[in-house]
Design an enzyme around this catalytic site. Structure first.
Site, PDB file in Angstrom:
ATOM      1  N   HIS A  82       0.842  -1.208   0.000  1.00 34.34           N
ATOM      2  CA  HIS A  82       0.000   0.000   0.000  1.00 34.34           C
ATOM      3  C   HIS A  82       0.871   1.250   0.000  1.00 34.34           C
ATOM      4  O   HIS A  82       1.883   1.312   0.691  1.00 34.34           O
ATOM      5  CB  HIS A  82      -0.897  -0.004   1.242  1.00 34.34           C
ATOM      6  N   PRO A  83       0.507   2.266  -0.776  1.00 31.04           N
ATOM      7  CA  PRO A  83       1.248   3.537  -0.717  1.00 31.04           C
ATOM      8  C   PRO A  83       1.290   4.064   0.713  1.00 31.04           C
ATOM      9  O   PRO A  83       0.291   4.022   1.430  1.00 31.04           O
ATOM     10  CB  PRO A  83       0.438   4.464  -1.627  1.00 31.04           C
TER      11      PRO A  83
END
Length: 538
Positions: A82-83
């Protein structure tokens, strides 16, 4: 109305159970907060916490969770799908009840100031709390992620809103702000992460860039592969579920998947979801499939099945729908009694419960009998010709029955407010004034409650007439009794209004209430007679 704020901090740790639990425990220890959900992801190496509370308590809980993260999470060793750019990556505050988005922006600013001072961490303000438009959107703030943060902080345009301006390697940076309810939603694809991402690019609002935007507004999304599920996901944030509802996203993913010869294997909601979003989806499938479903729990079950919300984890409505979670048990001292106990309570040597509560019971019972006959008619083969009529009236009568039951207690509570005023001291001029105001307020409330009973009962007449015309003739006596009970309930409520308004000094309030309640009383008499005539001629 009680002020309730939701806080949904995302931490860059989804694998270390001790750290995940320690953060949860820190939140739970804060008085005035309730931890609703903890959703760790091993592949993303990220955990989403959801808790609610009053404005002051949610700030304390957010700070408590950040303290644990400051001690336990080191971004220099973090990797995940996930960013992210911080140990506490984002910490949004969301209005739930009795509070505005603007006020939540102030809460976020308060949290940022205190976190920076106490923990020595940098923070950005985003969404409704942002001070500059170019910092409003999270993807813009997080561009380059943690790995590019040290270089980015050298640019004066990206100076933190709070905390140190220099790079803090262990922590990174946190974005905090205020936003409306966001639904984190993943659709499962039996395919590759590239295929899932291709679908996400086609649908998300940003698309592939300004030259090639996606089809759906208020949607952010990416595609990835989840090892523990052994499938790919189109992972989206619905930033305004009224613009792009959850079912629209799901159906669009299915359409895209068909074009790639891929199968969709259900979906999952990350964290919690507003009741309205699921009821919107229910109505979509009810209309599309021409279904007849009127009970809310069955509507929710329909959505769970149609969206495949049990595909990777069990979806328990009581633990995932925010209104169900925060709902406080209704105090129905009278409505929750047995019939015997209620009758004995009415017959006791006390003025409450009295005629008002009994009127509410009569109205509720009358509507309940109409509802019963309609339901006994629906689904019976020999009454197939009247199914459309029954499907129109059942939801109306079922809903009104439920809304009338709480009025049994509401009437007694309204009378008690007046009695409290009578008992107030009246020795001084100020005491007399306060006592008079309390009594006048109590009398108005004691008049408005029976008027509400009358209006609710009045809403049932048209449906009741249809039941009389088309309902199962074997239940005609039930219709007759129900109509009489409803009329008696409305008449009794009217008598309570006539008594209570006598001492009200607000002339306009009194005249309006008397005029409207008289019309409802007369209509009840006419409708009851009409129903008795219909039954008598069938």
């Amino acid at each position: 109305m009680k002020k309730i704020v939701e806080c949904v901090p995302n931490f860059s740790e989804g694998r270390n159970r001790e750290t995940i639990d320690a953060i949860a425990q820190a939140i739970e220890k804060v008085k005035g907060c309730r931890l609703l959900d903890v959703d760790p992801g091993e592949s993303t190496n990220r955990t989403v916490y959801t808790f609610v509370g009053d404005p002051e308590s949610v700030v304390e809980a957010a700070l408590a969770s950040a303290r644990v993260a400051r001690e336990r999470i080191d971004m220099r060793r973090h990797q995940g799908g996930h960013p992210r750019f911080g140990a506490m990556d984002v910490c949004p505050f969301i209005p739930v009840q009795g509070i505005t988005l603007k006020q939540c922006a102030g809460i976020a600013e308060n949290f940022a100031r205190r976190a920076a001072e106490e923990l020595g961490i940098p923070l950005y303000l985003y969404e409704a709390a942002a001070n500059q438009d170019y910092r409003r959107k999270l993807p813009d703030l997080r561009e380059g992620e943690y790995e590019g943060l040290a270089e980015r902080l050298k640019d004066p345009r990206w100076k933190p809103d709070f905390g140190p301006g220099d790079f803090v390697p262990q922590w990174g940076i946190t974005a905090t702000g205020a936003r409306n309810f966001l639904i984190a939603y993943n659709v499962n694809i039996l395919g590759t992460p590239n295929q899932a991402h291709r679908i996400a690019l086609n649908l998300r609002e940003a698309g592939r860039g300004e030259e090639e935007p996606g089809r759906l507004k208020e949607v952010k999304g990416i595609g990835w592969f989840v090892e523990e599920y052994n499938l790919a996901q189109v992972s989206v944030n619905l930033t305004d579920y009224r613009v792009t509802p959850i079912h629209v996203l799901y159906e669009e993913v299915k359409r895209e998947a068909r074009q790639l010869n891929l199968a969709v294997a259900g979906s999952e909601i990350v964290g919690i979801v507003p009741r309205e979003a699921l009821l919107m989806a229910a109505q979509y499938y009810i209309d599309r499939e021409n279904l007849f479903i009127y009970q809310e729990d069955q509507k929710i079950r329909l959505v769970v099945e149609r969206l495949g919300l049990n595909s990777v984890a069990s979806f328990v409505p009581e633990k995932r729908i925010i209104e169900y979670i925060i709902a406080e048990p209704q105090e129905e001292a009278l409505g929750g009694m047995s019939v015997r106990h209620f009758v004995e309570e009415v017959g006791a040597r006390s003025s409450a419960p009295g005629g008002g509560s009994v009127s509410a019971v009569l109205a509720a019972l009358g509507v309940a009998l109409g509802s019963m006959v309609a339901k006994l008619t629906h689904g019976v083969r020999r009454f197939e010709n009247v199914q459309p009529e029954m499907e129109k009236v059942i939801p109306v009568l079922h809903d009104l029955m439920g809304r009338l039951i709480p009025m049994v207690d509401a009437d007694t509570s309204a009378f008690n407010e007046y009695v409290e005023g009578v008992r107030m001291p009246q020795k001084t001029i100020d005491e007399k004034r306060v006592r008079w105001e309390k009594m006048q307020s109590g009398l108005k409330t004691a008049s408005e409650v029976p008027f509400s009973i009358m209006r609710l009962g009045d809403s049932a007449w048209d449906a009741f007439v249809e039941v009389a015309r088309h309902g199962n003739p074997a239940s005609r006596s039930d219709v007759q009794v129900g109509a009489r009970a409803l009329e008696a309930g409305i008449w009794g409520a009217y008598q309570n209004i006539l008594l209570n308004v006598m001492e009200i000094e607000d002339k306009k309030f009194k005249e309006t209430l008397l005029h409207e309640s008289f019309k409802l009383s007369e209509k009840a008499r006419e409708k009851c007679a009409e129903i008795q005539l219909i039954i008598g001629t069938r």
